[in-house]
Enzyme design. Sequence first.
Site, PDB file in Angstrom:
ATOM      1  N   GLY A 146      -5.193  -0.319  10.105  1.00  0.00           N
ATOM      2  CA  GLY A 146      -4.175  -1.159  10.929  1.00  0.00           C
ATOM      3  C   GLY A 146      -3.833  -2.242  10.707  1.00  0.00           C
ATOM      4  O   GLY A 146      -2.978  -2.569  11.501  1.00  0.00           O
ATOM      5  N   GLY A 159       1.045  -1.435   0.123  1.00  0.00           N
ATOM      6  CA  GLY A 159       0.117   0.040  -0.180  1.00  0.00           C
ATOM      7  C   GLY A 159       0.502   1.076   0.048  1.00  0.00           C
ATOM      8  O   GLY A 159       2.174   1.411   0.754  1.00  0.00           O
ATOM      9  N   GLU A 177     -10.435  -1.188  12.347  1.00  0.00           N
ATOM     10  CA  GLU A 177     -10.675  -1.927  11.672  1.00  0.00           C
ATOM     11  C   GLU A 177     -11.150  -3.884  11.033  1.00  0.00           C
ATOM     12  O   GLU A 177     -11.828  -4.522  10.874  1.00  0.00           O
ATOM     13  CB  GLU A 177      -9.890  -1.712   9.722  1.00  0.00           C
ATOM     14  CG  GLU A 177      -9.159  -1.754   9.756  1.00  0.00           C
ATOM     15  CD  GLU A 177      -8.228  -1.824   8.320  1.00  0.00           C
ATOM     16  OE1 GLU A 177      -8.944  -1.174   7.399  1.00  0.00           O
ATOM     17  OE2 GLU A 177      -6.371  -1.973   8.687  1.00  0.00           O
ATOM     18  N   ARG A 207     -24.511   6.938  13.531  1.00  0.00           N
ATOM     19  CA  ARG A 207     -23.962   7.049  12.281  1.00  0.00           C
ATOM     20  C   ARG A 207     -22.314   6.240  12.418  1.00  0.00           C
ATOM     21  O   ARG A 207     -22.197   6.478  13.846  1.00  0.00           O
ATOM     22  CB  ARG A 207     -23.578   8.799  12.087  1.00  0.00           C
ATOM     23  CG  ARG A 207     -25.118   8.807  12.478  1.00  0.00           C
ATOM     24  CD  ARG A 207     -25.597   7.915  10.857  1.00  0.00           C
ATOM     25  NE  ARG A 207     -27.251   9.570  10.560  1.00  0.00           N
ATOM     26  CZ  ARG A 207     -28.032   9.092  11.014  1.00  0.00           C
ATOM     27  NH1 ARG A 207     -28.691   8.246  11.568  1.00  0.00           N
ATOM     28  NH2 ARG A 207     -29.467   9.503  11.052  1.00  0.00           N
ATOM     29  N   ARG A 231     -25.691  12.656  18.417  1.00  0.00           N
ATOM     30  CA  ARG A 231     -25.267  11.052  18.069  1.00  0.00           C
ATOM     31  C   ARG A 231     -24.072  10.679  18.635  1.00  0.00           C
ATOM     32  O   ARG A 231     -23.414  10.943  19.033  1.00  0.00           O
ATOM     33  CB  ARG A 231     -24.906  11.586  16.587  1.00  0.00           C
ATOM     34  CG  ARG A 231     -26.201  12.266  15.530  1.00  0.00           C
ATOM     35  CD  ARG A 231     -25.475  12.577  14.050  1.00  0.00           C
ATOM     36  NE  ARG A 231     -26.036  13.568  14.016  1.00  0.00           N
ATOM     37  CZ  ARG A 231     -26.524  14.814  13.666  1.00  0.00           C
ATOM     38  NH1 ARG A 231     -24.883  14.874  14.193  1.00  0.00           N
ATOM     39  NH2 ARG A 231     -27.248  15.302  12.618  1.00  0.00           N
ATOM     40  N   ARG A 278      -4.519   6.892   4.097  1.00  0.00           N
ATOM     41  CA  ARG A 278      -3.401   6.617   2.722  1.00  0.00           C
ATOM     42  C   ARG A 278      -3.158   7.932   2.387  1.00  0.00           C
ATOM     43  O   ARG A 278      -1.960   7.717   2.223  1.00  0.00           O
ATOM     44  CB  ARG A 278      -2.830   5.704   1.969  1.00  0.00           C
ATOM     45  CG  ARG A 278      -3.999   4.467   2.695  1.00  0.00           C
ATOM     46  CD  ARG A 278      -3.338   3.378   1.523  1.00  0.00           C
ATOM     47  NE  ARG A 278      -3.961   2.076   1.913  1.00  0.00           N
ATOM     48  CZ  ARG A 278      -2.532   0.797   2.740  1.00  0.00           C
ATOM     49  NH1 ARG A 278      -1.635   2.073   2.900  1.00  0.00           N
ATOM     50  NH2 ARG A 278      -3.061   0.214   3.310  1.00  0.00           N
ATOM     51  N   THR A 326       4.090   2.386   5.606  1.00  0.00           N
ATOM     52  CA  THR A 326       3.412   1.667   5.917  1.00  0.00           C
ATOM     53  C   THR A 326       2.564   2.549   7.365  1.00  0.00           C
ATOM     54  O   THR A 326       3.102   2.986   8.282  1.00  0.00           O
ATOM     55  CB  THR A 326       3.908  -0.067   6.480  1.00  0.00           C
ATOM     56  OG1 THR A 326       1.556  -0.232   6.944  1.00  0.00           O
ATOM     57  CG2 THR A 326       3.934  -0.145   7.845  1.00  0.00           C
ATOM     58  N   ILE A 327       1.604   3.348   7.339  1.00  0.00           N
ATOM     59  CA  ILE A 327       0.729   3.486   7.583  1.00  0.00           C
ATOM     60  C   ILE A 327       0.382   3.000   9.045  1.00  0.00           C
ATOM     61  O   ILE A 327      -0.506   3.170  10.204  1.00  0.00           O
ATOM     62  CB  ILE A 327      -0.945   4.175   6.760  1.00  0.00           C
ATOM     63  CG1 ILE A 327      -1.779   3.286   7.272  1.00  0.00           C
ATOM     64  CG2 ILE A 327      -0.990   5.004   5.877  1.00  0.00           C
ATOM     65  CD1 ILE A 327      -3.071   3.398   6.450  1.00  0.00           C
ATOM     66  N   ASP A 328       0.133   1.698   8.792  1.00  0.00           N
ATOM     67  CA  ASP A 328      -0.246   0.686  10.479  1.00  0.00           C
ATOM     68  C   ASP A 328       0.710   0.636  11.445  1.00  0.00           C
ATOM     69  O   ASP A 328       0.662   0.673  12.422  1.00  0.00           O
ATOM     70  CB  ASP A 328      -0.196  -1.004   9.476  1.00  0.00           C
ATOM     71  CG  ASP A 328      -1.198  -1.017   8.398  1.00  0.00           C
ATOM     72  OD1 ASP A 328      -1.887   0.162   8.267  1.00  0.00           O
ATOM     73  OD2 ASP A 328      -1.060  -1.478   7.380  1.00  0.00           O
TER      74      ASP A 328
END
Length: 335
Positions: free
Chosen positions: A170, A11, A222, A260, A162, A269, A125-127
């Site tokens: 991640g 990615g 996620e 929501r 809300r 990203r 990596t963003i993770d």
Amino acid sequence: MKRIAVMNVGGDCPGLNSAIRALVRKSAIEDIEVLGVYDGFKGFLEDRVFVMTKEHVSGILERGGTILGSSKFDPTKNPDDFTKLKENFEKYQITAFVIMSGHTGTEIALKISDEGMPSIVIPATIDNDLPWTDFSIGFFTALETVTKTLDALHSTASAGHRVIVVEVGGDEAGWLATLGGLTGGADYILIPEIKFNPDKLIENIKKRYDEGKKFSIVVVQEKCPLSERLKLIQDQYPESSPSEIVSKYIKENIEGVECRNVNLGYMQRGGTPVSFDRLIATMFSTKAVEYVKKGKVNIALSLKGFDITDVPLTPDLLKNKEIDSRIYEIAKIFF
């Protein structure tokens, strides 16, 4: 003359262009030629390769994404592809690949090192889930995106009374969700590393309403595993993500609540890399060139404090780096 082939594998993430820029500029000083490879190993097998000069990297420091493109293509999975990889490695007289990646590129680097094709892995990596480095390129920009998004959601959540459930990336690690939730004022954070008690979540939201805080921001990683109770809901909605299941559970257990969902997805990203990602990208790349000049290859670069060190390519690098539990405990102060 030594020759580097630089590519992005897996990615994309903010800061890759900063790394490419530094690699080309430092290599010019050290009289090392840089071949830019479009779209990872896929482009290398397709001969989409060119000699990079200072002109190619002028003005790209602040740009997100990568001018070289990226791909998860693995040339070791097909015998014909692997043969072509070795042929092109010889044809282009590569001294070493410089692979900017996370676990995907690291695994490929391990495989090809046994076949006499050396490489240096730059963690990107963003993770932030790579076990050998404190931080990786892209993480801090993604973290800033999560934080700013939660900041923005607070106003609409408060105005509309809300509950907003925010899905954060991640992969298998809770770094983005935990640090983003902490710095963005989340009222509850669900991550893979910490067992989730749905009763505690409902109690937390109800308590806030009783105290006059008639809104909540819930961050869900996620790939957060669900409790048995929530799996029953997932059985009814098999296409729903964990964050959507959590949202349904909240609505089922708090009467009259408006709930929501927001999935940050690829927003994490994208964008202009923040200063720290630009800094570590530059540090990683200059060190990679120094190692190539010394003939030190088949390594992954590591950031420890402000020092760039290296570790040998071994299967241990493919493990997942879990969130530091001490950080999650700090986040829990605000639940």
